[in-house]
Structure formats: structure tokens, C-alpha cells
Design an enzyme around this catalytic site. Structure first.
Site, PDB file in Angstrom:
ATOM      1  N   LYS A 114       0.807  -1.219   0.000  1.00 40.00           N
ATOM      2  CA  LYS A 114       0.000   0.000   0.000  1.00 40.00           C
ATOM      3  C   LYS A 114       0.847   1.280   0.000  1.00 40.00           C
ATOM      4  O   LYS A 114       2.058   1.239   0.238  1.00 40.00           O
ATOM      5  CB  LYS A 114      -0.921  -0.020   1.216  1.00 40.00           C
ATOM      6  CG  LYS A 114      -1.957  -1.137   1.173  1.00 40.00           C
ATOM      7  CD  LYS A 114      -2.822  -1.092   2.421  1.00 40.00           C
ATOM      8  CE  LYS A 114      -3.906  -2.146   2.416  1.00 40.00           C
ATOM      9  NZ  LYS A 114      -4.735  -2.053   3.631  1.00 40.00           N
ATOM     10  N   TYR A 139     -12.472  -2.148  -3.948  1.00 41.04           N
ATOM     11  CA  TYR A 139     -12.953  -2.240  -2.565  1.00 41.04           C
ATOM     12  C   TYR A 139     -14.471  -2.128  -2.454  1.00 41.04           C
ATOM     13  O   TYR A 139     -15.003  -1.832  -1.385  1.00 41.04           O
ATOM     14  CB  TYR A 139     -12.266  -1.186  -1.691  1.00 41.04           C
ATOM     15  CG  TYR A 139     -10.834  -1.544  -1.379  1.00 41.04           C
ATOM     16  CD1 TYR A 139     -10.541  -2.566  -0.482  1.00 41.04           C
ATOM     17  CD2 TYR A 139      -9.774  -0.885  -1.991  1.00 41.04           C
ATOM     18  CE1 TYR A 139      -9.231  -2.913  -0.194  1.00 41.04           C
ATOM     19  CE2 TYR A 139      -8.463  -1.225  -1.705  1.00 41.04           C
ATOM     20  CZ  TYR A 139      -8.205  -2.243  -0.808  1.00 41.04           C
ATOM     21  OH  TYR A 139      -6.904  -2.590  -0.518  1.00 41.04           O
ATOM     22  N   PHE A 165     -15.767   3.283   6.674  1.00 42.82           N
ATOM     23  CA  PHE A 165     -14.386   3.607   6.307  1.00 42.82           C
ATOM     24  C   PHE A 165     -14.134   3.567   4.797  1.00 42.82           C
ATOM     25  O   PHE A 165     -13.024   3.862   4.346  1.00 42.82           O
ATOM     26  CB  PHE A 165     -13.397   2.669   7.012  1.00 42.82           C
ATOM     27  CG  PHE A 165     -13.581   1.206   6.679  1.00 42.82           C
ATOM     28  CD1 PHE A 165     -13.046   0.664   5.522  1.00 42.82           C
ATOM     29  CD2 PHE A 165     -14.292   0.376   7.539  1.00 42.82           C
ATOM     30  CE1 PHE A 165     -13.212  -0.683   5.223  1.00 42.82           C
ATOM     31  CE2 PHE A 165     -14.451  -0.975   7.247  1.00 42.82           C
ATOM     32  CZ  PHE A 165     -13.903  -1.506   6.089  1.00 42.82           C
ATOM     33  N   ARG A 169      -1.767 -14.384   4.643  1.00 43.49           N
ATOM     34  CA  ARG A 169      -2.465 -13.734   5.749  1.00 43.49           C
ATOM     35  C   ARG A 169      -1.672 -13.890   7.053  1.00 43.49           C
ATOM     36  O   ARG A 169      -1.600 -12.975   7.860  1.00 43.49           O
ATOM     37  CB  ARG A 169      -3.887 -14.256   5.862  1.00 43.49           C
ATOM     38  CG  ARG A 169      -4.677 -13.887   4.572  1.00 43.49           C
ATOM     39  CD  ARG A 169      -6.143 -14.031   4.673  1.00 43.49           C
ATOM     40  NE  ARG A 169      -6.774 -13.120   5.600  1.00 43.49           N
ATOM     41  CZ  ARG A 169      -6.984 -11.819   5.386  1.00 43.49           C
ATOM     42  NH1 ARG A 169      -6.575 -11.248   4.279  1.00 43.49           N
ATOM     43  NH2 ARG A 169      -7.621 -11.097   6.284  1.00 43.49           N
ATOM     44  N   THR A 213      -4.782  -7.109  11.050  1.00 45.62           N
ATOM     45  CA  THR A 213      -5.042  -5.811  10.419  1.00 45.62           C
ATOM     46  C   THR A 213      -4.544  -4.661  11.276  1.00 45.62           C
ATOM     47  O   THR A 213      -3.956  -3.707  10.781  1.00 45.62           O
ATOM     48  CB  THR A 213      -6.558  -5.652  10.152  1.00 45.62           C
ATOM     49  OG1 THR A 213      -6.987  -6.748   9.336  1.00 45.62           O
ATOM     50  CG2 THR A 213      -6.863  -4.352   9.443  1.00 45.62           C
ATOM     51  N   ARG A 265       2.933  -6.437   9.162  1.00 45.26           N
ATOM     52  CA  ARG A 265       2.252  -5.301   9.803  1.00 45.26           C
ATOM     53  C   ARG A 265       2.900  -4.927  11.132  1.00 45.26           C
ATOM     54  O   ARG A 265       2.953  -3.744  11.476  1.00 45.26           O
ATOM     55  CB  ARG A 265       0.769  -5.598   9.948  1.00 45.26           C
ATOM     56  CG  ARG A 265       0.062  -5.558   8.584  1.00 45.26           C
ATOM     57  CD  ARG A 265      -1.394  -5.865   8.680  1.00 45.26           C
ATOM     58  NE  ARG A 265      -2.068  -5.669   7.409  1.00 45.26           N
ATOM     59  CZ  ARG A 265      -3.076  -6.406   6.991  1.00 45.26           C
ATOM     60  NH1 ARG A 265      -3.544  -7.394   7.736  1.00 45.26           N
ATOM     61  NH2 ARG A 265      -3.639  -6.157   5.823  1.00 45.26           N
ATOM     62  N   ASN A 290      -1.721   0.262   7.107  1.00 43.10           N
ATOM     63  CA  ASN A 290      -1.182  -1.019   7.570  1.00 43.10           C
ATOM     64  C   ASN A 290      -0.331  -1.745   6.526  1.00 43.10           C
ATOM     65  O   ASN A 290      -0.111  -2.941   6.623  1.00 43.10           O
ATOM     66  CB  ASN A 290      -2.299  -1.909   8.111  1.00 43.10           C
ATOM     67  CG  ASN A 290      -3.334  -2.272   7.074  1.00 43.10           C
ATOM     68  OD1 ASN A 290      -3.146  -2.063   5.880  1.00 43.10           O
ATOM     69  ND2 ASN A 290      -4.436  -2.829   7.521  1.00 43.10           N
ATOM     70  N   HIS A 307      -2.171  -5.420   1.703  1.00 40.11           N
ATOM     71  CA  HIS A 307      -3.478  -6.049   1.530  1.00 40.11           C
ATOM     72  C   HIS A 307      -3.224  -7.462   1.045  1.00 40.11           C
ATOM     73  O   HIS A 307      -2.288  -7.699   0.272  1.00 40.11           O
ATOM     74  CB  HIS A 307      -4.312  -5.311   0.472  1.00 40.11           C
ATOM     75  CG  HIS A 307      -5.469  -6.121  -0.048  1.00 40.11           C
ATOM     76  ND1 HIS A 307      -6.712  -6.081   0.521  1.00 40.11           N
ATOM     77  CD2 HIS A 307      -5.537  -7.006  -1.078  1.00 40.11           C
ATOM     78  CE1 HIS A 307      -7.515  -6.913  -0.135  1.00 40.11           C
ATOM     79  NE2 HIS A 307      -6.819  -7.480  -1.114  1.00 40.11           N
ATOM     80  N   GLU A 357      -9.503 -11.035  -7.418  1.00 39.41           N
ATOM     81  CA  GLU A 357      -8.595  -9.899  -7.252  1.00 39.41           C
ATOM     82  C   GLU A 357      -7.422  -9.982  -8.225  1.00 39.41           C
ATOM     83  O   GLU A 357      -6.981  -8.964  -8.764  1.00 39.41           O
ATOM     84  CB  GLU A 357      -8.114  -9.825  -5.805  1.00 39.41           C
ATOM     85  CG  GLU A 357      -9.220  -9.426  -4.843  1.00 39.41           C
ATOM     86  CD  GLU A 357      -8.778  -9.374  -3.393  1.00 39.41           C
ATOM     87  OE1 GLU A 357      -7.650  -9.814  -3.067  1.00 39.41           O
ATOM     88  OE2 GLU A 357      -9.568  -8.882  -2.568  1.00 39.41           O
TER      89      GLU A 357
END
Length: 140
Positions: free
Chosen positions: A11, A51, A59, A87, A93, A104, A114, A117, A128
Site C-alpha cells: 500500500k 474495494y 471507512f 495472511r 489488520t 504489519r 497497515n 493487503h 482480485e
């Protein structure tokens, strides 16, 4: 274990701090292979579409604005149980809840910024990946 593919996004908070290589090293050291990768800047339309599952959440607008605030690195990761492995490697998160050694915990600034993704299921991973990559761009 089955070999899978999953989508990862590094990100804007991480790309602006030049952490792409360090984050990729964590993926690779965990046994995930990067089989496709590109750096791009999302438009509001693209971020909103990507998203869209969060559209009704409070959010959503902030998430879209954040994701267009700078470049991102989208990539396809491949490996045994890649969705779950990614993950695990990303961590919770909220970086305050993330385990030591996770991306993270090491790099995220806060719950909103964070750093990464990752797809949350095989089905979402496939969708995705198709959002960002054609088959010819994925080299296993």
C-alpha cells in the site's frame, strides 16, 4: 498442501517509505514466490471498484482516498496454501495486535496505514488477481 495463488498489494504508506524490497523479502523468506508484480497508481474509480465489497462500511471513502494517495505494488504470490500463508505473514489488520515478525508488526504505521493487503479466500484471490493481471503477466 495445494499450491495456490493470492493477490498482495503493498500500500501507499509502504511504497512512500521505500519498503517494497523489505516486504518482498518477508514474502520470499516465508516460502511464497512472486510470480507477477507491477507498480501503479490507482484511480478513484479503480480503487472504488476493487474495494466495492466495503462500500456500505463507514471507512470506505477514507480507504479509497488512501489507496489513491500514492503508488501501490500489486503482485501475485504463489505457494503452498498461499492465501492462508500470506495472511499469516501479513499479520493482524491492527499492527498493535499483529504477531512479532509479521509485515504489519514490522512496518505498518496504524490500522489504516497497515502497509499491505492480501486476499482473504481462494475465490476472492482469483477475482482480485483477474482485476489487476492478465494470464500472460503471471509467470510461475
Amino acid at each position: 498442501m495445494a499450491t495456490q495463488r493470492t493477490l498482495s498489494i503493498i500500500k501507499p504508506d509502504a511504497t512512500e517509505r521505500n519498503l517494497t524490497g523489505k516486504i518482498n523479502a518477508v514474502f520470499e523468506e516465508s516460502g511464497l514466490r512472486i510470480v507477477a508484480q507491477k507498480r501503479l497508481r490507482l484511480s478513484r474509480l479503480q480503487a472504488g471498484e476493487f474495494y466495492a465489497v466495503h462500500k456500505e462500511r463507514p471507512f470506505y471513502g477514507e480507504l479509497v482516498e488512501y489507496m489513491v494517495s500514492g503508488p501501490v505494488v500489486v503482485q501475485v504470490l504463489e505457494g503452498d496454501s498461499a492465501v492462508a500463508k500470506n495472511r499469516e505473514v501479513m499479520g493482524a489488520t491492527n499492527p498493535a495486535d499483529a504477531a512479532d515478525g509479521t509485515i504489519r508488526k514490522m512496518f505498518a504505521e496504524n490500522i489504516e496505514r497497515n502497509s499491505v493487503h492480501g486476499s482473504d479466500s481462494e475465490e476472492n484471490a482469483a477475482n482480485e488477481i483477474r482485476f489487476f493481471f492478465s494470464d500472460i503477466e503471471i509467470v510461475g
